[in-house]
Design a protein around this motif. Structure first.
Motif, PDB file in Angstrom:
ATOM      1  N   ASP A 184      87.289  79.837 -18.487  1.00 25.17           N
ATOM      2  CA  ASP A 184      87.714  78.995 -19.607  1.00 25.17           C
ATOM      3  C   ASP A 184      89.234  79.058 -19.730  1.00 25.17           C
ATOM      4  N   SER A 186      91.220  77.964 -21.991  1.00 22.49           N
ATOM      5  CA  SER A 186      91.716  78.331 -23.321  1.00 22.49           C
ATOM      6  C   SER A 186      91.658  79.851 -23.518  1.00 22.49           C
ATOM      7  N   ASP A 189      94.590  81.277 -21.594  1.00 26.00           N
ATOM      8  CA  ASP A 189      95.833  81.051 -22.349  1.00 26.00           C
ATOM      9  C   ASP A 189      95.955  82.039 -23.504  1.00 26.00           C
ATOM     10  N   ARG A 190      94.842  82.309 -24.174  1.00 25.16           N
ATOM     11  CA  ARG A 190      94.869  83.239 -25.322  1.00 25.16           C
ATOM     12  C   ARG A 190      95.191  84.650 -24.865  1.00 25.16           C
ATOM     13  N   ASP A 263      91.140  88.836 -31.705  1.00 32.85           N
ATOM     14  CA  ASP A 263      90.443  87.670 -31.162  1.00 32.85           C
ATOM     15  C   ASP A 263      88.994  88.056 -30.836  1.00 32.85           C
TER      16      ASP A 263
END
Length: 300
Positions: A184, A186, A189-190, A263
């Motif tokens: 994934d 995203s 990136d996180r 997160d």
């Protein structure tokens, strides 16, 4: 004639190995299994070393190796014993791949998998150990490019560099979910955002203004009880975690820090890595820290 001087026609070799004449001829033409000589009629003849080489070529091809790679492996072998030892190593790899496929099929049999899950599990099971490792390495390299491997947060990449060779059904499920995570964009990136923030943070930041254990205890209890972090009761809980006199600017700084490094997907990543490494599960802590951050902002 002893075994070392026995010669076989291509048809006899096919009958002995179970391979088709066409396949043997193709591999022979490719230089993988050269003939030991020719008969008076010009037909190719093969010795016992060719039998061992054919078995090894078949195993290597079943592992998904291309002909050029197979040729490089064979070029390093000189005697029947060398070929046999290489064959044992290749068979060990094949056994590991079969064990993985068995574990995947067992997991599919035990769960009501969706078509997408089944497709992904099948694709992962077909990957060689090297290819699975490359998938992880690509994720790590993409996320941590240019970041000191000793920087805070970089350990998330190192932790995932090993996958079990013969996973349990629970590890297959964890591996499936982990593969979806690292694929994934995203999520990548996180994680990179967190790694960059960790690398930029001072190595000795001093007191952080709260104890993580206090957050887990008090904010965790507030989450369980459904206490609104913006309420007066939430303020009372917050005062048990941080000094009631903590300045508003410091509360805002702590809230920003929590937002950067908290997160749920990253925590899930660590839970899945724990399953893969056979470690006991740990309860989620992120909801408590999210509540804590919200309370800090509400009571600044």
């Amino acid at each position: 004639m002893n075994d070392h001087s026995t010669l076989f026609t291509i048809g006899q070799l096919a009958a002995r190995t179970g391979l088709s004449v066409r396949t043997i001829r193709f591999w022979s033409d490719s230089g993988l299994v050269p003939p030991a000589g020719r008969s008076a009629g010009g037909y190719r003849l093969y010795d016992t070393a060719a039998v061992a080489r054919l078995d090894l070529v078949r195993t290597l091809r079943e592992l998904g190796l291309d002909l050029d790679t197979v040729r490089r492996i064979l070029d390093r072998q000189s005697t029947v014993g060398d070929v046999a030892r290489a064959h044992v190593r290749a068979m060990d790899a094949r056994i590991g791949a079969l064990a993985l496929q068995r574990a995947v099929l067992r997991s599919v049999a035990q769960r009501d998998s969706t078509i997408e899950e089944l497709r992904l599990m099948h694709d992962l099971a077909r990957l060689s150990a090297q290819e699975r490792q490359r998938m992880i390495d690509d994720f790590v390299d993409r996320v941590f490019e240019g970041i000191d491997p000793q920087a805070p947060g970089a350990g998330i990449g190192q932790a995932m560099r090993q996958l079990p060779a013969d996973p349990t059904p629970e590890q297959v499920d964890a591996w499936l979910e982990l593969a979806e995570l690292v694929g994934d964009a995203s999520f990548a990136d996180r994680v990179r955002q967190m790694a960059l923030a960790g690398a930029a943070a001072p190595r000795n930041p001093g007191p952080q203004g709260y104890e993580p254990s206090g957050v887990l205890e008090h904010a965790g209890a507030a989450v369980a009880a459904g206490v609104d972090p913006r309420s007066a009761e939430g303020r009372a809980v917050l005062d048990r975690i941080v000094d009631p006199g903590l300045p508003a600017a410091e509360r805002a700084r702590l809230a920003d820090q929590l937002e950067t490094f908290t997160d749920r997907r990253v925590e899930r990543y660590w839970q899945l890595v724990g399953v893969l490494n056979g470690r006991p599960p740990f309860p989620p802590g992120v909801p408590a820290f999210e509540w804590f951050g919200a309370a800090l902002r509400a009571h600044s």
